[in-house]
Scaffold this motif. Structure first.
Motif, PDB file in Angstrom:
ATOM      1  N   UNK B 137       0.713  -1.158  -0.055  1.00  0.00           N
ATOM      2  CA  UNK B 137       0.119  -0.239  -0.027  1.00  0.00           C
ATOM      3  C   UNK B 137       0.852   1.312  -0.113  1.00  0.00           C
ATOM      4  N   UNK B 138       0.330   2.282  -0.897  1.00  0.00           N
ATOM      5  CA  UNK B 138       1.083   3.685  -0.759  1.00  0.00           C
ATOM      6  C   UNK B 138       0.194   4.561  -0.007  1.00  0.00           C
ATOM      7  N   UNK B 139       0.636   5.182   0.780  1.00  0.00           N
ATOM      8  CA  UNK B 139      -0.001   6.444   1.360  1.00  0.00           C
ATOM      9  C   UNK B 139       0.580   7.690   0.835  1.00  0.00           C
ATOM     10  N   UNK B 140      -0.123   8.296   0.105  1.00  0.00           N
ATOM     11  CA  UNK B 140       0.624   9.346  -0.757  1.00  0.00           C
ATOM     12  C   UNK B 140       0.785   9.039  -2.227  1.00  0.00           C
ATOM     13  N   UNK B 163      -3.353   2.379  -3.431  1.00  0.00           N
ATOM     14  CA  UNK B 163      -3.067   3.877  -3.433  1.00  0.00           C
ATOM     15  C   UNK B 163      -4.063   4.647  -2.609  1.00  0.00           C
ATOM     16  N   UNK B 164      -3.597   5.348  -1.476  1.00  0.00           N
ATOM     17  CA  UNK B 164      -4.500   6.377  -1.113  1.00  0.00           C
ATOM     18  C   UNK B 164      -4.087   7.715  -0.892  1.00  0.00           C
ATOM     19  N   UNK B 165      -4.800   8.637  -1.358  1.00  0.00           N
ATOM     20  CA  UNK B 165      -4.404   9.928  -1.262  1.00  0.00           C
ATOM     21  C   UNK B 165      -5.637  10.809  -0.713  1.00  0.00           C
ATOM     22  N   UNK B 192      -8.057   4.572   3.886  1.00  0.00           N
ATOM     23  CA  UNK B 192      -6.696   4.352   4.151  1.00  0.00           C
ATOM     24  C   UNK B 192      -6.503   3.047   5.321  1.00  0.00           C
ATOM     25  N   UNK B 193      -7.632   3.001   6.104  1.00  0.00           N
ATOM     26  CA  UNK B 193      -7.673   1.837   7.170  1.00  0.00           C
ATOM     27  C   UNK B 193      -7.573   0.561   6.442  1.00  0.00           C
ATOM     28  N   UNK B 203       4.060   2.150   2.530  1.00  0.00           N
ATOM     29  CA  UNK B 203       4.819   3.180   2.513  1.00  0.00           C
ATOM     30  C   UNK B 203       4.211   4.312   2.649  1.00  0.00           C
ATOM     31  N   UNK B 204       4.513   5.359   3.594  1.00  0.00           N
ATOM     32  CA  UNK B 204       4.026   6.675   3.739  1.00  0.00           C
ATOM     33  C   UNK B 204       4.783   7.742   3.191  1.00  0.00           C
ATOM     34  N   UNK B 205       4.262   8.386   2.053  1.00  0.00           N
ATOM     35  CA  UNK B 205       5.098   9.440   1.131  1.00  0.00           C
ATOM     36  C   UNK B 205       4.692  10.874   1.161  1.00  0.00           C
ATOM     37  N   UNK B 206       3.917  11.152   2.366  1.00  0.00           N
ATOM     38  CA  UNK B 206       3.318  12.493   2.292  1.00  0.00           C
ATOM     39  C   UNK B 206       4.087  13.443   3.137  1.00  0.00           C
TER      40      UNK B 206
END
Lengths: 330, 330
Positions: B137-140, B163-165, B192-193, B203-206
């Protein structure tokens, strides 16, 4: 989005950028800007590489009114001579102060630093030396002895130069180079006290850790520029001289306290007076350094990132005017 | 004395230097060297240029065993988009660690930073994620969301990406890019949950200043790499998660305390335990991060000068192998 980046080698820079009045003027502008307090000049980034007996310094400064800012990287690798390479190398990168884009790369191996350092000496001479200088003295026999005298001659056209060094042969070679370059009388002088006594302007350009200039040598109508000390262990001027001079001026007080002649004077308990004035304030006229022909003045130069930004900006102008260097579209 | 200097533009670097296992391996070597304690990595030189809404950072590091060291200059000028220019630019200079001579100039505009940052995520995944990852999962939704997933896929070949944004359209575009690039299923996930619940690697990329990852979302067999926070105001992971994870690992403790997730956890009074271990110690095997498939692991990446030196060294090798770039004799 792609834009042009100018790249100049040391050879191209030596051709395009001269130690002349234009270089002195741009460095003077940088000092004037320093006096306004609006310059941003972060502490030097320094990294030691013990395994290679090397160190790297990175300097930068932003000066309002200059279109660009320089980042200078100065590696010093002191085992290089064993490999037939010079100890000092390095480059400057000029960035746009509006967009941060790279504008130019100067692969100068320290040449632009040589020029901006000598130019600062000329700025000091212009604003602090007596109007009439007949004889100038150099203490030290290296590149800066030559360049400081050359730069000072542009603002005080003296007719005679004396050179002292621990090694008389080097002093003679230095004097011969100066004489050839400036077309004036120049000779080695074995006695540094006599050199100072006969000079109205003296530059000290050594890496000495013990004073090479004695306080007793001060005499009315003398100006001294001390540019050799740029590290915490160095000291060229006997500390009492700073107190006894009519005016003692720093290029940057925060640096002179740590790296310049002021450091030794403070450590010796001799400097307990006011904060010294800076060269920028002398340039702008806010502080009068020399009030009469008989005054004794000392200027302490440690080298500032502001000078690097000034000379890099100037170098790009010279390169563009001369059509010099390589252009890369990136 | 003259020597050859390689100069590569961003376009040439994108062609010559790929985000591949070789890039990951060289960054892993840099982390292993960091663990030996013999790396020299001075504090970042930072300069703000308020008038232009800009800032410049300079990073460097010397790593024993690497032939060169990089100096990276990263300007960020945040009004540039109004001029049609990217905010972030910059270059890396590679110097010989033996002589200090300039070896290469990489006019990369941040591309090499993108690669070394994603490569660090892959190093974390290689040594900390469960052996089997089916969903990542990608956050950002930015460049690093794409590159972190691409890099992690090289070491954990998962078959599905979520992917969440905050902006679902951007999440969809990011998922489409990832799917195209990796040839696997990838889709935007609105919750996102749920993204975390279905992933074994996140990965959190924000650039968030409020947690985008809640501690309650932790579940057995999860690995999280948080790479978004690189400044004192940023925070992606709810601080309690750091304490509740089986292992919380820093790229560099001194940086994570000031710039990473650890900063918020300390400020919240939640982190009072031992000093966290560093990724380098995990790489060398000195510290076991994951002891079982059910463990929960978190790696906090703030970005190190050691990675810059690693990727610049690698880039020169790639450029020479490909015969890419311009050579200047200087």
């Amino acid at each position: 989005m792609a834009h042009d980046i100018k790249i100049l080698t040391e050879a191209e820079l030596r051709e395009a950028v001269k130690l002349d009045l234009a270089a002195i003027d741009v460095v003077e502008r940088a000092f004037a800007a320093l006096a306004t307090g609006k310059v941003v000049m972060p502490p030097i980034l320094s990294m030691e590489i013990e395994e290679a007996n090397g160190e790297v310094d990175v300097k930068t400064a932003y000066i309002p009114g200059f279109d660009g800012f320089a980042i200078k990287v100065s590696p010093g690798f002191f085992d290089n001579p064993k490999l037939g390479l010079p100890s000092l190398n390095g480059l400057m990168v000029l960035f746009s102060a509006k967009t941060g884009l790279v504008e130019a790369l100067f692969l100068d191996n320290g040449y632009l630093t040589d020029v901006r350092t000598a130019a600062a000496g000329a700025v000091a001479a212009r604003h602090m030396a007596p109007e009439v200088v007949k004889t100038a003295g150099a203490i030290g026999t290296g590149v800066q002895a030559r360049l400081q005298i050359e730069a000072a001659h542009l603002v005080r056209p003296f007719s005679r130069v004396l050179v002292w060094g621990r090694d008389m042969a080097k002093a003679e070679a230095c004097a011969a180079d100066i004489s050839r370059k400036l077309g004036i009388e120049a000779r080695a002088e074995a006695d540094p006290a006599r050199l100072v006594a006969e000079s109205q302007l003296v530059v000290t350009t050594t890496p000495s850790r013990e004073p090479v200039f004695k306080a007793d040598w001060l005499h009315p109508g003398l100006h001294v520029t001390a540019m050799g000390s740029d590290q915490g262990e160095k000291n060229e001027i006997e500390p009492r001289a700073l107190v006894e001079a009519s005016a003692y001026i720093c290029d940057r007080v925060s640096q002179c306290e740590a790296l310049g002649e002021l450091r030794t004077a403070i450590a010796a308990g001799l400097w307990s007076g006011d904060m010294p004035a800076e060269l920028g304030a002398v340039v702008t006229g806010a502080v009068p350094a020399r009030r009469s022909a008989q005054d004794i003045t000392i200027c302490d130069l440690t080298g500032t990132g502001a000078q690097d930004t000034a000379i890099a900006t100037h170098a790009l102008g010279c390169a563009l005017a001369a059509g010099a260097g390589t252009t890369i579209r990136a």
